[in-house]
Scaffold this active site. Structure first.
Site, PDB file in Angstrom:
ATOM      1  N   ASP A  67     -20.739  -9.558  25.182  1.00 47.98           N
ATOM      2  CA  ASP A  67     -21.586 -10.125  24.295  1.00 47.98           C
ATOM      3  C   ASP A  67     -22.016  -9.092  23.232  1.00 47.98           C
ATOM      4  OD1 ASP A  67     -24.664  -8.645  25.976  1.00 47.98           O
ATOM      5  OD2 ASP A  67     -22.563  -8.071  26.340  1.00 47.98           O
ATOM      6  N   ASP A 124     -19.630  -3.324  23.464  1.00 49.33           N
ATOM      7  CA  ASP A 124     -18.710  -4.323  23.839  1.00 49.33           C
ATOM      8  C   ASP A 124     -17.405  -4.194  22.989  1.00 49.33           C
ATOM      9  OD1 ASP A 124     -21.399  -5.344  24.136  1.00 49.33           O
ATOM     10  OD2 ASP A 124     -20.317  -6.629  25.726  1.00 49.33           O
ATOM     11  N   HIS A 148     -21.863   2.217  27.032  1.00 57.70           N
ATOM     12  CA  HIS A 148     -22.007   1.630  28.203  1.00 57.70           C
ATOM     13  C   HIS A 148     -20.533   0.938  28.761  1.00 57.70           C
ATOM     14  CE1 HIS A 148     -26.141   2.552  28.740  1.00 57.70           C
ATOM     15  NE2 HIS A 148     -26.506   1.885  27.384  1.00 57.70           N
ATOM     16  N   ASP A 149     -20.350  -0.224  27.981  1.00 58.26           N
ATOM     17  CA  ASP A 149     -19.098  -1.129  28.414  1.00 58.26           C
ATOM     18  C   ASP A 149     -17.779  -0.353  28.367  1.00 58.26           C
ATOM     19  OD1 ASP A 149     -20.866  -3.628  26.519  1.00 58.26           O
ATOM     20  OD2 ASP A 149     -21.183  -2.892  28.432  1.00 58.26           O
TER      21      ASP A 149
HETATM   22  O1  RIB Z   1     -27.770  -2.346  29.370  1.00 60.30           O
HETATM   23  C1  RIB Z   1     -26.506  -2.077  28.587  1.00 60.30           C
HETATM   24  C2  RIB Z   1     -25.681  -3.359  28.666  1.00 60.30           C
HETATM   25  O2  RIB Z   1     -26.409  -4.465  27.842  1.00 60.30           O
HETATM   26  C3  RIB Z   1     -24.432  -3.253  27.754  1.00 60.30           C
HETATM   27  O3  RIB Z   1     -23.464  -4.206  28.096  1.00 60.30           O
HETATM   28  C4  RIB Z   1     -24.864  -3.516  26.483  1.00 60.30           C
HETATM   29  O4  RIB Z   1     -23.728  -4.099  25.536  1.00 60.30           O
HETATM   30  C5  RIB Z   1     -25.806  -4.730  26.720  1.00 60.30           C
HETATM   31  O5  RIB Z   1     -25.135  -5.999  26.887  1.00 60.30           O
HETATM   32 CA    CA Z   2     -22.538  -5.709  26.703  1.00 62.52          CA
END
Ligand code: RIB
Ligand code: CA
Length: 320
Positions: free
Chosen positions: A9, A14, A234-235
């Site tokens: 997303d 991402d 994060h991703d």
């Molecule tokens: O909480 C972090 C996640 O939420 C990550 O995947 C960021 O892209 C959002 O989708």
């Molecule tokens: Ca994400």
């Protein structure tokens, strides 16, 4: 080389994850799910990422909304479009289909041993697993970014992906698939700060410059929300857990997700007691080799930087 399906997303993290997956793995296909922004926007952002980095992989459009809950987005973090910040080239790509769930089922049935890497709400994955209960055993595993063994982000205990669709999270956690969890307690160890944005920008080229602009826009937003200019990338952690398992230390744990709590809905409960009372169902990533992860991400962005098939952007923000 591991073969990957990424469900996403976009959002900037991402986008970086897609570049990392295409550089260090064989990125077989991409599916999109409503999350950071509405489905049409995250799909555009996934297509733009492929265009900016010359990633020649089909994108299939998936679920607009969670299984049960109303749609929830994150404009306060990623902007209304999900890609707030950079001047972006005109979109020159189109989605391959609007049937992401059918695509996942067909592709996973056609080839054993794929890794599925969901980095948004788990809606598409849950729908696929419900329609095709044979999928979990056909996959090498599911490496997901979601949940947290500690604090949440969009609520005190809720991480965004799990918070948006906890019912889907519960389906995946109970699926029997080999699960690797990159929760916030892991992914916050991959720091986004102005130094990282500067290192990305220094790579040059329209792709890295756009990612750097997205990172700066994200940090600006965090500051406006009253926090420090520090975030988590994060991703990509969920991708690196598969392409470079040595970068993430994990422990088999039992993980569940709260569905009914009025305050705790979407919270993931990671049972870290030594005397196990529940059978482990997840490899919980707890420690990241941040220097190695940061180096790998910069390597992947640099390798892809020259492959853009968008119009050139010399980094002055003017797309020609
Ligand atoms: O909480 C972090 C996640 O939420 C990550 O995947 C960021 O892209 C959002 O989708
Ligand atoms: Ca994400």
């Amino acid at each position: 080389m591991v073969r990957l399906l990424v469900d996403c997303d976009p959002g900037h993290d991402d986008a970086v994850a897609l570049v990392v997956a295409s550089h260090f793995g064989e990125l077989v296909g991409i599916t999109t799910v409503g999350g950071n922004a509405p489905l049409a926007d995250v799909t555009t952002n996934a297509l733009l990422t492929c265009q900016l980095f010359g990633i020649d992989v089909d994108v299939h459009v998936g679920a607009e909304r969670p299984l049960v809950a109303p749609p929830r987005h994150a404009p306060e973090v990623h902007g209304v479009s999900g890609f707030e910040g950079p001047a972006l080239p005109p979109l020159a790509r189109a989605a391959a289909s609007t049937e992401a769930v059918e695509y996942l089922i067909e592709t996973i049935r056609s080839e054993e041993g794929l890794w599925l890497v969901p980095i948004g709400p788990l809606t598409n994955v849950a729908l696929a697993f419900r329609q095709a209960p044979d999928l979990p055993s056909r996959l090498a595993g599911v490496s997901f970014m979601g949940g947290s063994a500690g604090a949440g982000n969009h609520t005190a205990v809720g991480e965004f992906n799990m918070l948006v669709d906890p019912e889907a999270g519960s389906v995946v956690l109970g699926s029997g698939a080999r699960l690797h969890m990159a929760g916030l307690d892991l992914t916050r160890q991959f720091v986004i700060d102005d130094a990282l944005a500067a290192d990305v920008r220094a790579i040059g080229g329209p792709g890295p410059v756009a990612i750097a602009d997205l990172m700066v826009s994200y940090l600006d937003q965090l500051e406006r929300l009253g926090g420090p200019r520090l975030g988590g990338l994060h991703d990509p952690c969920a991708v690196l857990a598969v392409t470079h398992p040595e970068v993430v230390a994990s422990q088999a744990r039992h993980v569940s997700v709260e569905l009914t709590g009025s305050i705790t809905r979407g919270m993931t409960v990671v049972d870290r007691r030594s005397a196990r009372t529940s059978e482990p169902n997840v490899f919980h990533g707890h420690t990241l080799d941040h220097p190695m992860a940061r180096s790998l991400v910069l390597e992947a962005l640099a390798a892809a930087s020259g492959r853009s098939d968008g119009r050139s952007d010399p980094g002055d923000g003017v797309v020609r």
